[in-house]
Scaffold this active site. Structure first.
Site, short mmCIF file in Angstrom:
data_model
loop_
_atom_site.label_atom_id
_atom_site.label_comp_id
_atom_site.label_asym_id
_atom_site.label_seq_id
_atom_site.Cartn_x
_atom_site.Cartn_y
_atom_site.Cartn_z
N TYR A 152 0.73 -1.19 -0.02
CA TYR A 152 -0.08 0.14 0.15
C TYR A 152 0.81 1.07 0.14
O TYR A 152 1.84 1.41 0.81
CB TYR A 152 -0.99 0.00 1.36
CG TYR A 152 -1.78 1.49 1.43
CD1 TYR A 152 -2.98 1.51 1.01
CD2 TYR A 152 -1.09 2.31 1.99
CE1 TYR A 152 -3.71 2.52 1.21
CE2 TYR A 152 -1.76 3.64 2.21
CZ TYR A 152 -2.90 3.68 1.76
OH TYR A 152 -3.88 4.84 1.81
N GLU B 70 -3.66 7.05 -3.74
CA GLU B 70 -3.67 5.81 -3.02
C GLU B 70 -3.39 4.89 -4.16
O GLU B 70 -3.95 4.83 -5.02
CB GLU B 70 -4.86 5.32 -2.33
CG GLU B 70 -4.91 5.68 -0.76
CD GLU B 70 -6.37 5.17 -0.47
OE1 GLU B 70 -6.21 5.04 0.95
OE2 GLU B 70 -7.06 5.35 -1.02
#
Ligand code: GDP
Ligand code: MN
Length: 381
Positions: free
Chosen positions: A101, A189
């Site tokens: 991530y 993101e």
């Protein structure tokens, strides 16, 4: 403004941020064509402006072009989070060694950007954030200094990467950082950023939100981007055309003020005195009589409005002009709903004189205004 994954990935490609080869398809047949071009197993993904598509069934794998067609047909018929799926992307299916991530957003308290990263990315990142917050690494970036190479490398190291993985991951951060700067991104993101079995880092997903207040600087980028216009009612359209900020609420008291802060404060005080606001209407600075009158008219187009509270802080806006606008609304337009006026500042006395002459009363403080309007609305409601 939120970008679709495929729009964000177009930006990534131009900026040299590695993404899997692939492209957009609007029909199942197109999806098959894309899969044929790729010539390898693919992933077919719904293009909707919401996350968690994977869990909703909007991400499917296909080994052949005909499987890709079937997958696309299923996905194109879906609604995800109540949003219809109009397109899919078809991309080479990556061989995953690790799902990572990474994100960059703004930490307003620190007045800095913040890089966020975790070696344990993928679909359960929210649970990880709750159960193992220590596995989520954060590094602040000073907007004036920018992101340095060593900071990007430290980030990769703190996320647990070693040896020859540090360079490519740091490079990924540097490129993502430059995208954030160039495109006025307030949130990005990438989940997952995939580390492939052959040691490459690629953005398998992409979320990119551009600061709405900076959109005017990105006309070129926006040219290719279409969005369904937000549905507006007649009142919202009218207010927008006149450059007034207008929001409808559940109650019955319209609050007409100048400045968003004062309007918010007025809603709060009305609520404190037990009233319920129907309308947030910020006339903006420097409003003249015509504009004030128009603001009142727009507010009264909303059927549930039973009373009007005008709260003005005279600065560039002159209270005499405000008073003239109120008088015009009441006299010319015959508006007779209960109204409470409170205005202070520039040309206050002149404004009060105009109101008094027209037989319209006013109060001096915001508290008085709120308590009086709440009383009045009780009588008519
Ligand atoms: P989201 O659920 O809306 O965030 O959609 P994602 O694009 O993140 O996809 C969900 C999951 O599908 C990812 O976490 C991966 O596990 C998987 N996935 C997505 N793209 C690929 C890919 O190219 N290869 C493989 N093997 N899995 C992928
Ligand atoms: Mn994702």
């Amino acid at each position: 403004m939120k970008l679709f994954e495929h729009e964000a990935k177009d930006i990534f490609r131009v900026s040299g941020l590695p993404t899997p080869p692939g492209g957009l398809a609007r029909t199942p047949e197109e999806a098959a064509t894309r899969a044929r071009e790729i010539g390898k197993p693919v992933v077919v993904k719904a293009q909707v402006l919401t996350g968690k598509r994977g869990k909703a069934g909007g991400v499917k794998f296909a080994d052949t072009p005909s499987d890709a067609e079937t997958a696309a047909r299923e996905i194109l018929g879906m609604r995800i989070n109540d949003m219809p799926v109009d397109a899919v992307i078809v991309e080479e299916k990556l061989d995953i060694a690790q799902e990572i991530y990474v994100g960059i957003t703004i930490d307003r308290n620190e007045r800095k950007y913040v890089l966020i990263g975790s070696a344990a990315g993928g679909m359960s990142i929210e649970e990880l954030a709750v159960e193992h917050p220590e596995k989520i690494i954060k590094h602040h970036v000073d907007p004036g200094l920018g992101l340095s190479g060593y900071e990007a490398r430290n980030m990769a190291i703190d996320m647990g990467f070693r040896g020859k993985q540090i360079g490519p991951l740091a490079d990924f951060f540097m490129k993502l950082w430059s995208i954030v700067q160039v495109h006025d991104v307030e949130l990005t993101e990438i989940n997952p950023l995939i580390l492939t079995k052959d040691g490459r880092f690629l953005a398998a997903d992409a979320r990119l939100n551009i600061d709405d207040n900076a959109l005017y600087r990105h006309k070129k980028l926006l040219e290719g981007i279409k969005r369904e216009p937000v549905e507006q009612n007649a009142r919202e359209r009218e207010a927008e055309q006149h450059g007034m900020a207008y929001v409808e609420l559940e109650g019955n008291i319209a609050c007409i003020c100048n400045g968003a802060g004062l309007t918010m404060a007025t809603l709060d005080v009305v609520s404190l005195y037990g009233g319920k606001a129907s309308t947030f209407l910020d006339l903006g600075g420097g409003s003249d009589a015509e504009r004030v009158k128009m603001g009142i008219e727009i507010a009264l187009m909303y059927p549930q409005v039973k009373a009007v509270l005008v709260n003005i802080m005279g600065g560039i806006t002159r209270c005499d002009e405000v008073a003239k606008g109120i008088v015009a609304a009441r006299k010319e337009r015959g508006i007779d709903v209960p109204m409470v006026i409170r205005m202070v500042g520039t040309n206050e006395e002149e404004g009060q004189r105009i109101l008094t002459e027209a037989g319209i009363s006013f109060v001096r403080t915001m508290e008085e205004a709120a308590s009086k309007i709440v009383e009045l609305v009780k009588e008519v409601a």
